[in-house]
Scaffold this motif. Sequence first.
Motif, PDB file in Angstrom:
ATOM      1  N   UNK A   1      11.451   4.992   8.482  1.00  0.00           N
ATOM      2  CA  UNK A   1      11.169   5.722   7.249  1.00  0.00           C
ATOM      3  C   UNK A   1      11.003   4.822   6.034  1.00  0.00           C
ATOM      4  N   UNK A   2      11.702   3.673   6.017  1.00  0.00           N
ATOM      5  CA  UNK A   2      11.572   2.752   4.882  1.00  0.00           C
ATOM      6  C   UNK A   2      10.152   2.212   4.797  1.00  0.00           C
ATOM      7  N   UNK A   3       9.590   1.860   5.969  1.00  0.00           N
ATOM      8  CA  UNK A   3       8.213   1.358   6.007  1.00  0.00           C
ATOM      9  C   UNK A   3       7.223   2.465   5.622  1.00  0.00           C
ATOM     10  N   UNK A   4       7.474   3.675   6.121  1.00  0.00           N
ATOM     11  CA  UNK A   4       6.636   4.820   5.765  1.00  0.00           C
ATOM     12  C   UNK A   4       6.623   5.011   4.257  1.00  0.00           C
ATOM     13  N   UNK A   5       7.812   4.991   3.655  1.00  0.00           N
ATOM     14  CA  UNK A   5       7.944   5.186   2.214  1.00  0.00           C
ATOM     15  C   UNK A   5       7.207   4.099   1.422  1.00  0.00           C
ATOM     16  N   UNK A   6       7.325   2.864   1.869  1.00  0.00           N
ATOM     17  CA  UNK A   6       6.648   1.745   1.189  1.00  0.00           C
ATOM     18  C   UNK A   6       5.127   1.904   1.238  1.00  0.00           C
ATOM     19  N   UNK A   7       4.625   2.269   2.406  1.00  0.00           N
ATOM     20  CA  UNK A   7       3.175   2.447   2.562  1.00  0.00           C
ATOM     21  C   UNK A   7       2.676   3.645   1.769  1.00  0.00           C
ATOM     22  N   UNK A   8       3.485   4.698   1.711  1.00  0.00           N
ATOM     23  CA  UNK A   8       3.123   5.861   0.891  1.00  0.00           C
ATOM     24  C   UNK A   8       2.983   5.461  -0.573  1.00  0.00           C
ATOM     25  N   UNK A   9       3.915   4.633  -1.066  1.00  0.00           N
ATOM     26  CA  UNK A   9       3.865   4.162  -2.454  1.00  0.00           C
ATOM     27  C   UNK A   9       2.611   3.334  -2.716  1.00  0.00           C
ATOM     28  N   UNK A  10       2.224   2.528  -1.749  1.00  0.00           N
ATOM     29  CA  UNK A  10       1.003   1.713  -1.887  1.00  0.00           C
ATOM     30  C   UNK A  10      -0.230   2.601  -2.043  1.00  0.00           C
ATOM     31  N   UNK A  11      -0.303   3.645  -1.210  1.00  0.00           N
ATOM     32  CA  UNK A  11      -1.431   4.580  -1.283  1.00  0.00           C
ATOM     33  C   UNK A  11      -1.419   5.312  -2.619  1.00  0.00           C
ATOM     34  N   UNK A  12      -0.233   5.697  -3.075  1.00  0.00           N
ATOM     35  CA  UNK A  12      -0.118   6.396  -4.355  1.00  0.00           C
ATOM     36  C   UNK A  12      -0.578   5.531  -5.520  1.00  0.00           C
ATOM     37  N   UNK A  13      -0.313   4.238  -5.431  1.00  0.00           N
ATOM     38  CA  UNK A  13      -0.782   3.324  -6.477  1.00  0.00           C
ATOM     39  C   UNK A  13      -2.299   3.269  -6.513  1.00  0.00           C
ATOM     40  N   UNK A  14      -2.901   3.195  -5.319  1.00  0.00           N
ATOM     41  CA  UNK A  14      -4.371   3.158  -5.220  1.00  0.00           C
ATOM     42  C   UNK A  14      -4.977   4.448  -5.780  1.00  0.00           C
ATOM     43  N   UNK A  15      -4.291   5.561  -5.514  1.00  0.00           N
ATOM     44  CA  UNK A  15      -4.801   6.880  -5.926  1.00  0.00           C
ATOM     45  C   UNK A  15      -4.139   7.380  -7.216  1.00  0.00           C
ATOM     46  N   UNK A  16      -3.655   6.467  -8.030  1.00  0.00           N
ATOM     47  CA  UNK A  16      -2.910   6.838  -9.235  1.00  0.00           C
ATOM     48  C   UNK A  16      -3.648   7.848 -10.137  1.00  0.00           C
ATOM     49  N   UNK A  17      -4.961   7.674 -10.383  1.00  0.00           N
ATOM     50  CA  UNK A  17      -5.652   8.666 -11.234  1.00  0.00           C
ATOM     51  C   UNK A  17      -5.573  10.092 -10.686  1.00  0.00           C
ATOM     52  N   UNK A  18      -5.644  10.211  -9.351  1.00  0.00           N
ATOM     53  CA  UNK A  18      -5.547  11.535  -8.715  1.00  0.00           C
ATOM     54  C   UNK A  18      -4.161  12.127  -8.947  1.00  0.00           C
ATOM     55  N   UNK A  19      -3.123  11.295  -8.760  1.00  0.00           N
ATOM     56  CA  UNK A  19      -1.753  11.782  -8.931  1.00  0.00           C
ATOM     57  C   UNK A  19      -1.459  12.160 -10.378  1.00  0.00           C
TER      58      UNK A  19
ATOM     59  N   UNK B   1       3.467   8.047  13.112  1.00  0.00           N
ATOM     60  CA  UNK B   1       3.775   7.110  12.021  1.00  0.00           C
ATOM     61  C   UNK B   1       2.716   7.199  10.922  1.00  0.00           C
ATOM     62  N   UNK B   2       1.439   7.157  11.320  1.00  0.00           N
ATOM     63  CA  UNK B   2       0.361   7.212  10.329  1.00  0.00           C
ATOM     64  C   UNK B   2       0.213   8.600   9.723  1.00  0.00           C
ATOM     65  N   UNK B   3       0.579   9.638  10.475  1.00  0.00           N
ATOM     66  CA  UNK B   3       0.591  10.987   9.896  1.00  0.00           C
ATOM     67  C   UNK B   3       1.562  11.048   8.718  1.00  0.00           C
ATOM     68  N   UNK B   4       2.762  10.475   8.895  1.00  0.00           N
ATOM     69  CA  UNK B   4       3.766  10.491   7.833  1.00  0.00           C
ATOM     70  C   UNK B   4       3.335   9.629   6.644  1.00  0.00           C
ATOM     71  N   UNK B   5       2.692   8.503   6.925  1.00  0.00           N
ATOM     72  CA  UNK B   5       2.222   7.614   5.851  1.00  0.00           C
ATOM     73  C   UNK B   5       1.138   8.300   5.016  1.00  0.00           C
ATOM     74  N   UNK B   6       0.200   8.930   5.696  1.00  0.00           N
ATOM     75  CA  UNK B   6      -0.980   9.504   5.017  1.00  0.00           C
ATOM     76  C   UNK B   6      -0.737  10.890   4.430  1.00  0.00           C
ATOM     77  N   UNK B   7       0.343  11.548   4.836  1.00  0.00           N
ATOM     78  CA  UNK B   7       0.511  12.964   4.499  1.00  0.00           C
ATOM     79  C   UNK B   7       0.431  13.298   2.999  1.00  0.00           C
ATOM     80  N   UNK B   8       1.126  12.589   2.111  1.00  0.00           N
ATOM     81  CA  UNK B   8       1.046  12.964   0.683  1.00  0.00           C
ATOM     82  C   UNK B   8      -0.380  12.919   0.135  1.00  0.00           C
TER      83      UNK B   8
END
Length: 245
Positions: free
Chosen positions: A3-21, A187-194
Amino acid sequence: VPMLLVSCLQRCIQLVLLPVYVLVYLGIWDALYKKVFPYIMAKLAPRYNHKVRKQKQELFSNLEQFAGPSGHLRLLEIGTGTGTNFQFYPAGCRLTCTDPNPNFEQFLRKNLSENLHLQLERSLVVSGEDLRQVAAGTMDVVVCTLVLCSVSSVERVLREVLRVLRPGGAFYFLEHVAADQSSWTYFWQKVCEPAWKCFGDGCSLSRETQKDLEKASFSELNLRRIHVPPSWIPASPHIIGYAVK
């Protein structure tokens, strides 16, 4: 799943998609995307249909067995969208279409004009959790494809399905679901879900919809698992089948 790795990767995606968020936070994204989403689905739905044509033809091949005493098949579709399933329904089928997004209307009408073997009785702008405009026990069949992944409550939708179906009626489904929890796909489902929820109109990648179907009060459940190509995408694992009231 680490879950720690999932959370880190989710944060990376959120940074890339910051305008959307930012738009999501401001409450702008949802209203904007609901207008754009039907155009996206109008492009994607035919491609998806091409991939699962054989499975859909097989799934819907026995629809007419559930026709009522009059010989007509009364069919309600939850989350009709663009009407991508119309081509698979039998001639003379009496349709009630539902979707919570009114922006699908123009695409729905276009598909109806190309499927003159069907008879539209009603088109309702409602969610699957609240079908109060449909009387109890009035439907022979309810269909739901790629919808239960994005509803707020699968349990409430299935409760409404059972209410509107006549005794002996059937619920047909084709849904993408969570992969095996020990797999890389999960694993990738959890990373990409948000991010997936933002671009998929609330679609969840890791729902175990089969468990909801097993818990619902159907007298019979015919369900099997399939993978829709390409197998590496997070939405590849599916369940397909029908349940009888």
